[in-house]
Write a protein that holds these residues in place. Structure first.
Motif, short mmCIF file in Angstrom:
data_model
loop_
_atom_site.label_atom_id
_atom_site.label_comp_id
_atom_site.label_asym_id
_atom_site.label_seq_id
_atom_site.Cartn_x
_atom_site.Cartn_y
_atom_site.Cartn_z
N HIS A 1 -9.32 20.83 7.07
CA HIS A 1 -10.51 21.94 7.53
C HIS A 1 -11.47 21.60 6.76
N ALA A 2 -11.74 20.76 5.70
CA ALA A 2 -12.86 20.14 5.20
C ALA A 2 -13.77 19.56 6.30
N ARG A 3 -15.18 19.71 6.11
CA ARG A 3 -16.14 18.90 6.94
C ARG A 3 -16.23 17.44 6.28
N LEU A 4 -15.88 17.38 5.04
CA LEU A 4 -16.10 15.98 4.39
C LEU A 4 -15.18 15.87 3.17
N PHE A 5 -14.51 14.70 2.89
CA PHE A 5 -13.94 14.60 1.70
C PHE A 5 -14.75 13.48 0.94
N ALA A 6 -14.78 13.78 -0.30
CA ALA A 6 -15.58 13.07 -1.24
C ALA A 6 -14.73 12.60 -2.63
N LEU A 7 -14.60 11.16 -3.09
CA LEU A 7 -13.99 10.71 -3.80
C LEU A 7 -14.93 10.09 -4.83
N SER A 8 -15.08 10.57 -6.02
CA SER A 8 -16.27 10.20 -7.23
C SER A 8 -15.68 9.42 -8.13
N SER A 9 -14.18 8.72 -8.11
CA SER A 9 -13.45 8.25 -9.17
C SER A 9 -14.38 7.07 -9.68
N HIS B 1 0.73 -1.19 -0.01
CA HIS B 1 -0.01 -0.08 0.00
C HIS B 1 0.72 1.18 0.08
N ASN B 2 0.49 2.22 -0.73
CA ASN B 2 1.19 3.48 -0.52
C ASN B 2 1.39 4.06 0.72
N GLY B 3 2.42 4.88 0.79
CA GLY B 3 2.40 5.42 2.10
C GLY B 3 2.11 7.08 1.90
N VAL B 4 1.52 7.55 2.93
CA VAL B 4 0.79 9.12 2.67
C VAL B 4 1.38 9.65 3.75
N VAL B 5 1.42 9.04 4.93
CA VAL B 5 1.69 10.10 6.29
C VAL B 5 3.41 9.99 6.48
N THR B 6 3.65 11.23 6.30
CA THR B 6 5.28 11.89 6.69
C THR B 6 5.50 12.24 7.98
N GLU B 7 6.90 12.37 8.17
CA GLU B 7 7.15 13.03 9.39
C GLU B 7 6.56 14.45 9.66
N ASP B 8 6.25 15.14 8.46
CA ASP B 8 5.71 16.56 8.77
C ASP B 8 4.34 16.52 8.18
N PHE B 9 3.70 15.42 8.41
CA PHE B 9 2.22 15.31 8.15
C PHE B 9 1.46 16.48 8.70
N ASN C 1 -4.64 7.48 -2.79
CA ASN C 1 -3.65 8.10 -1.51
C ASN C 1 -4.71 9.27 -0.89
N VAL C 2 -5.37 9.82 -1.68
CA VAL C 2 -6.04 11.10 -0.89
C VAL C 2 -7.18 10.65 0.08
N VAL C 3 -7.55 9.43 0.01
CA VAL C 3 -8.74 8.73 0.94
C VAL C 3 -7.75 8.42 2.07
N ALA C 4 -6.60 8.00 2.12
CA ALA C 4 -5.93 7.50 3.14
C ALA C 4 -5.41 9.02 4.04
N GLU C 5 -5.09 10.08 3.06
CA GLU C 5 -4.67 11.23 3.66
C GLU C 5 -5.91 11.96 4.38
#
Length: 382
Positions: free
Chosen positions: A273-281, A175-183, A288-292
């Motif tokens: 800062h968003a209330r929700l994240f939506a992925l419509s792919s 699985h891709n890594g998305v969480v960095t030390e400066d996350f 990646n952005v789902v995990a982020e």
């Protein structure tokens, strides 16, 4: 034979360029961890360009082949392999995976090829050109000659087997890594768009404005949300479908409720800062952005697209999943999520499973494994 443990492992990561795509961003993030583990890392590019050029860590070499088309890269890749003789060449993208196998054969070097499948193969080969239509057969011929084959999700691995007949047991899921030390620092930054500073909830989409991301369905779904709430929609990204999306937004009378501010260098600020994240792919390789979003503690509504989001969300345990292309279902899920109380702690816990450090360790283990297997084979043959 000189044992590889006596010197650093020479790793070349083969990419088209350093544009802001998911694969390119992943490998720029992995590089410092691999350097810390004693690898000599070279980013081998067809073209020396892209917004991530400035993000390459110190100690990581960049070599550009200067090829504007994939077929033109072949003789230059052969020359690089003969001259640089990397221990491992990590290839990315379908045609680059094939090219790496062919170049190694022509160069007659002991470099081990590790190919990576970043997206749903069965979707990629639907593109209207003979190069893509021929790819399943080419993969069946070429991929048995790689030392390792990485899929970024179990779904991608299963899909690749179904589409090509390749042995699923030879694939390694990383699985891709998305969480960095400066996350946390990046997530804590101020978002670029002013709507995030206001009291009204913001639904966020992130990605290139292309058919795969299907933002047209997200806009149509949000029209139903906008009719019953004061929420707004921000879609960060750039691409060829901007004009079509702007026309759709205008036709739905959403000009004051939907913003397309373009590419952002730090999407984590908006995600946090968003209330929700939506992925419509329509399809993904991992998402990646789902995990982020989860690592930011932000609730997720996603299409149950092939492949990746359902794995990240554990079949809906950590977010809502809806059918692909169903604006009615997506709108209903967005409305439900906006009404639901928000508990970020379990979301962050799930998102933090996808660290870059863990991803880098898995790649490093794979590289060492294929080299050890090569040394054992050379010892038997010698």
């Amino acid at each position: 034979m000189t044992r590889r443990s006596d010197r650093p492992i020479r790793l070349a990561v083969y990419l088209p360029d350093l544009s802001g795509g998911g694969a390119e961003r992943l490998h720029v993030r992995l590089a410092p961890y691999l350097l810390d583990q004693g690898f000599e890392v070279t980013l081998l590019l067809d073209r020396a360009r892209g917004e991530l050029m400035e993000a390459v860590p110190a100690g990581c070499r960049i070599v550009a082949l200067g090829a504007d088309r994939q077929i033109k890269a072949l003789p230059k890749l052969v020359s690089f392999l003969k001259r640089g003789r990397p221990d491992v060449l990590l290839a990315n993208m379908e045609h680059m995976n094939v090219m790496a196998v062919l170049a190694r054969r022509l160069a007659k070097v002991p470099t081990r090829i590790v190919a990576t499948q970043h997206n749903a193969f069965s979707e990629q080969v639907k593109r209207p050109s003979w190069q893509w239509r021929a790819l399943p057969r080419v993969y069946r011929l070429a991929m048995p000659h790689v030392a390792g084959l990485v899929a970024v999700s179990a779904g991608v691995a299963d899909d690749l087997t179904a589409a090509t007949g390749l042995d699923r047991n030879r694939m390694t899921v990383i699985h891709n890594g998305v969480v960095t030390e400066d996350f946390a620092e990046r997530a804590g930054a101020r978002p670029e768009h002013p709507w995030f500073a206001e009291a009204r909830p913001v639904v966020l989409g992130v990605g290139r404005l292309v058919a795969q991301k299907d933002f047209a369905t997200l806009v149509a779904a949000f029209a139903k949300v906008a009719a019953a709430t004061d929420a707004r929609l921000v879609i960060h990204g750039e691409g060829p479908l901007r004009g079509a999306l702007e026309a759709q937004i205008a036709a739905l009378g959403l000009g004051e409720r939907v913003a397309l501010p373009g590419f952002t260098a730090n999407p984590l600020a908006a995600l946090a800062h968003a209330r929700l994240f939506a992925l419509s792919s329509r399809f993904e390789g991992f998402g990646n952005v789902v995990a982020e979003a989860l690592a930011c503690g932000t609730p997720v509504v996603s299409t149950d697209c092939p492949h990746g989001p359902a794995e990240i969300l554990e079949a809906g345990r950590h977010g809502r999943l809806v059918p692909v292309g169903d604006a009615e279902a997506l709108g209903a899920a967005l409305s439900e999520a906006l009404r639901e109380p928000r508990d970020p702690a379990p979301l962050r816990a799930r998102g933090n499973a996808f660290t870059v450090a863990h991803c880098a360790a898995q790649y490093a283990d794979l590289f060492r494994t294929v080299l050890e297997a090569s040394e054992r084979k050379a010892g038997r043959d010698g």
